[in-house]
Design an enzyme around this catalytic site. Structure first.
Site, PDB file in Angstrom:
ATOM      1  N   TYR A 129      -0.105  12.334   0.784  1.00  0.00           N
ATOM      2  CA  TYR A 129      -1.436  11.749   0.901  1.00  0.00           C
ATOM      3  C   TYR A 129      -2.390  12.744   1.569  1.00  0.00           C
ATOM      4  O   TYR A 129      -1.965  13.569   2.387  1.00  0.00           O
ATOM      5  CB  TYR A 129      -1.369  10.452   1.692  1.00  0.00           C
ATOM      6  CG  TYR A 129      -0.693   9.334   0.928  1.00  0.00           C
ATOM      7  CD1 TYR A 129      -1.387   8.635  -0.062  1.00  0.00           C
ATOM      8  CD2 TYR A 129       0.635   9.000   1.170  1.00  0.00           C
ATOM      9  CE1 TYR A 129      -0.766   7.621  -0.789  1.00  0.00           C
ATOM     10  CE2 TYR A 129       1.260   7.992   0.454  1.00  0.00           C
ATOM     11  CZ  TYR A 129       0.552   7.311  -0.526  1.00  0.00           C
ATOM     12  OH  TYR A 129       1.167   6.305  -1.253  1.00  0.00           O
ATOM     13  N   PRO A 130      -3.682  12.657   1.258  1.00  0.00           N
ATOM     14  CA  PRO A 130      -4.621  13.660   1.760  1.00  0.00           C
ATOM     15  C   PRO A 130      -4.778  13.663   3.274  1.00  0.00           C
ATOM     16  O   PRO A 130      -5.039  14.714   3.867  1.00  0.00           O
ATOM     17  CB  PRO A 130      -5.942  13.291   1.067  1.00  0.00           C
ATOM     18  CG  PRO A 130      -5.791  11.852   0.669  1.00  0.00           C
ATOM     19  CD  PRO A 130      -4.345  11.683   0.359  1.00  0.00           C
ATOM     20  N   TRP A 131      -4.619  12.497   3.912  1.00  0.00           N
ATOM     21  CA  TRP A 131      -4.781  12.463   5.374  1.00  0.00           C
ATOM     22  C   TRP A 131      -3.630  13.121   6.111  1.00  0.00           C
ATOM     23  O   TRP A 131      -3.686  13.312   7.319  1.00  0.00           O
ATOM     24  CB  TRP A 131      -4.977  11.029   5.872  1.00  0.00           C
ATOM     25  CG  TRP A 131      -3.987  10.040   5.321  1.00  0.00           C
ATOM     26  CD1 TRP A 131      -2.726   9.778   5.786  1.00  0.00           C
ATOM     27  CD2 TRP A 131      -4.182   9.157   4.212  1.00  0.00           C
ATOM     28  NE1 TRP A 131      -2.118   8.811   5.030  1.00  0.00           N
ATOM     29  CE2 TRP A 131      -3.003   8.400   4.054  1.00  0.00           C
ATOM     30  CE3 TRP A 131      -5.253   8.945   3.336  1.00  0.00           C
ATOM     31  CZ2 TRP A 131      -2.850   7.439   3.054  1.00  0.00           C
ATOM     32  CZ3 TRP A 131      -5.095   7.988   2.344  1.00  0.00           C
ATOM     33  CH2 TRP A 131      -3.924   7.250   2.210  1.00  0.00           C
TER      34      TRP A 131
ATOM     35  N   TRP B 187       8.304  11.866  -3.597  1.00  0.00           N
ATOM     36  CA  TRP B 187       7.633  11.960  -2.304  1.00  0.00           C
ATOM     37  C   TRP B 187       6.133  12.061  -2.550  1.00  0.00           C
ATOM     38  O   TRP B 187       5.671  12.946  -3.258  1.00  0.00           O
ATOM     39  CB  TRP B 187       8.109  13.174  -1.506  1.00  0.00           C
ATOM     40  CG  TRP B 187       7.454  13.178  -0.154  1.00  0.00           C
ATOM     41  CD1 TRP B 187       6.417  13.961   0.256  1.00  0.00           C
ATOM     42  CD2 TRP B 187       7.766  12.322   0.942  1.00  0.00           C
ATOM     43  NE1 TRP B 187       6.064  13.639   1.545  1.00  0.00           N
ATOM     44  CE2 TRP B 187       6.882  12.630   1.991  1.00  0.00           C
ATOM     45  CE3 TRP B 187       8.716  11.308   1.142  1.00  0.00           C
ATOM     46  CZ2 TRP B 187       6.907  11.976   3.222  1.00  0.00           C
ATOM     47  CZ3 TRP B 187       8.744  10.652   2.360  1.00  0.00           C
ATOM     48  CH2 TRP B 187       7.855  11.003   3.381  1.00  0.00           C
TER      49      TRP B 187
ATOM     50  N   ASP C 245       5.037   1.358  -0.504  1.00  0.00           N
ATOM     51  CA  ASP C 245       6.202   0.480  -0.383  1.00  0.00           C
ATOM     52  C   ASP C 245       7.397   1.289  -0.872  1.00  0.00           C
ATOM     53  O   ASP C 245       7.626   1.419  -2.074  1.00  0.00           O
ATOM     54  CB  ASP C 245       5.998  -0.775  -1.229  1.00  0.00           C
ATOM     55  CG  ASP C 245       7.178  -1.739  -1.167  1.00  0.00           C
ATOM     56  OD1 ASP C 245       8.161  -1.447  -0.468  1.00  0.00           O
ATOM     57  OD2 ASP C 245       7.111  -2.789  -1.827  1.00  0.00           O
ATOM     58  N   ASP C 246       8.140   1.838   0.073  1.00  0.00           N
ATOM     59  CA  ASP C 246       9.281   2.691  -0.264  1.00  0.00           C
ATOM     60  C   ASP C 246      10.562   1.846  -0.271  1.00  0.00           C
ATOM     61  O   ASP C 246      10.990   1.351  -1.308  1.00  0.00           O
ATOM     62  CB  ASP C 246       9.370   3.841   0.745  1.00  0.00           C
ATOM     63  CG  ASP C 246      10.363   4.911   0.348  1.00  0.00           C
ATOM     64  OD1 ASP C 246      11.346   4.586  -0.351  1.00  0.00           O
ATOM     65  OD2 ASP C 246      10.197   6.073   0.729  1.00  0.00           O
TER      66      ASP C 246
ATOM     67  N   ASP D 119      -0.852  -1.126   3.627  1.00  0.00           N
ATOM     68  CA  ASP D 119      -0.100   0.104   3.904  1.00  0.00           C
ATOM     69  C   ASP D 119      -0.268   1.038   2.722  1.00  0.00           C
ATOM     70  O   ASP D 119      -0.764   0.623   1.661  1.00  0.00           O
ATOM     71  CB  ASP D 119       1.375  -0.210   4.159  1.00  0.00           C
ATOM     72  CG  ASP D 119       2.058   0.830   5.044  1.00  0.00           C
ATOM     73  OD1 ASP D 119       1.396   1.802   5.433  1.00  0.00           O
ATOM     74  OD2 ASP D 119       3.249   0.662   5.349  1.00  0.00           O
ATOM     75  N   GLU D 120       0.164   2.294   2.890  1.00  0.00           N
ATOM     76  CA  GLU D 120      -0.043   3.233   1.791  1.00  0.00           C
ATOM     77  C   GLU D 120       1.060   3.136   0.746  1.00  0.00           C
ATOM     78  O   GLU D 120       0.789   3.227  -0.450  1.00  0.00           O
ATOM     79  CB  GLU D 120      -0.218   4.666   2.314  1.00  0.00           C
ATOM     80  CG  GLU D 120       1.046   5.463   2.548  1.00  0.00           C
ATOM     81  CD  GLU D 120       1.684   5.199   3.904  1.00  0.00           C
ATOM     82  OE1 GLU D 120       1.801   4.031   4.308  1.00  0.00           O
ATOM     83  OE2 GLU D 120       2.107   6.190   4.540  1.00  0.00           O
TER      84      GLU D 120
ATOM     85  N   THR E 108       9.759  -1.628   6.284  1.00  0.00           N
ATOM     86  CA  THR E 108       8.606  -1.745   7.186  1.00  0.00           C
ATOM     87  C   THR E 108       7.784  -2.986   6.866  1.00  0.00           C
ATOM     88  O   THR E 108       7.370  -3.723   7.767  1.00  0.00           O
ATOM     89  CB  THR E 108       7.721  -0.492   7.092  1.00  0.00           C
ATOM     90  OG1 THR E 108       8.482   0.658   7.473  1.00  0.00           O
ATOM     91  CG2 THR E 108       6.511  -0.611   8.002  1.00  0.00           C
TER      92      THR E 108
END
Length: 204
Positions: free
Chosen positions: A184-186, A181, A112-113, A109-110, A117
């Site tokens: 991300y580029p995508w 926050w 871990d907040d 995953d991008e 999830t």
């Protein structure tokens, strides 16, 4: 106002590259499961660095989980929700599940907040793989899960990962940041503007 940091594709690429040796040596994954949509790009980049000479590419399967809610209509910043929603999952009746039994599986995953999830993904995947193994008479073949994220936010977590995963070092964050926050580029609709904002951060 929420503090934002802008991450470029180049930075994502290098984070994956820097983490690949440890993943190969410690996790030895047979396949990856990318959590969409943030895990798709790093999983694909990572696959290039995990390929061993003479061996096939590591397969990537995908699940979709959503935990965020939009704070306002004018600002794309979102806040973590409290309930995980499945938007895409593995087909429990197909070869997708049998291919997971007894394997080393890297969940990607991008970020871990709150960890909610990731907790959900590990718990539900473990449960489904165990059910598939029992159904196929392969109970002795245990799947082993590991986690890779680009960024871990240094904050109290609501979710919890299995203790053996933590004890055995099967969790890897390429970079730990404060509770900001991350853009991300995508997610960008104007990549030139995004990259300019990322460059301005480096100069400041």
């Amino acid at each position: 106002m929420v503090q934002k940091i802008y991450v470029t594709y180049n930075q994502v690429h290098k984070l994956c590259q820097a983490s690949a040796d440890r993943i190969l040596n410690d996790f030895q994954p047979n396949l990856m499961i990318a959590i969409g949509g943030g895990g798709y790009v790093p999983a694909r980049i990572l696959r290039s660095f995990l390929k061993r000479p003479g061996s096939p590419n590591i397969p990537i399967q995908a699940i979709g989980l959503s935990l965020y809610k939009t704070l306002s209509n004018s600002d794309p910043v979102e806040a973590p929700g409290t309930k995980v929603t499945r938007t895409q999952w593995l087909d429990l009746s197909s070869l997708e599940m049998s291919n997971l039994i007894g394997k080393h599986i890297l969940i990607v995953d991008e970020v871990d907040d709150t960890r909610t999830t990731l907790e959900y993904a590990v718990r539900e995947l473990e449960k489904d793989v165990e059910a598939a193994a029992k159904k196929m008479g392969r109970e002795g073949e245990r799947a082993k899960f590991s986690i890779f994220v680009l960024h871990n936010k240094d904050k109290p977590k609501k979710g919890h990962l299995p203790q053996d995963m933590i004890d055995e070092g099967r969790y890897l964050a390429a970079h730990t940041v404060s509770d900001v926050w991350i853009c991300y580029p995508w997610e960008a609709t104007d990549i030139d503007e995004h990259d300019a904002l990322a460059e301005s951060q480096v100069k400041n």
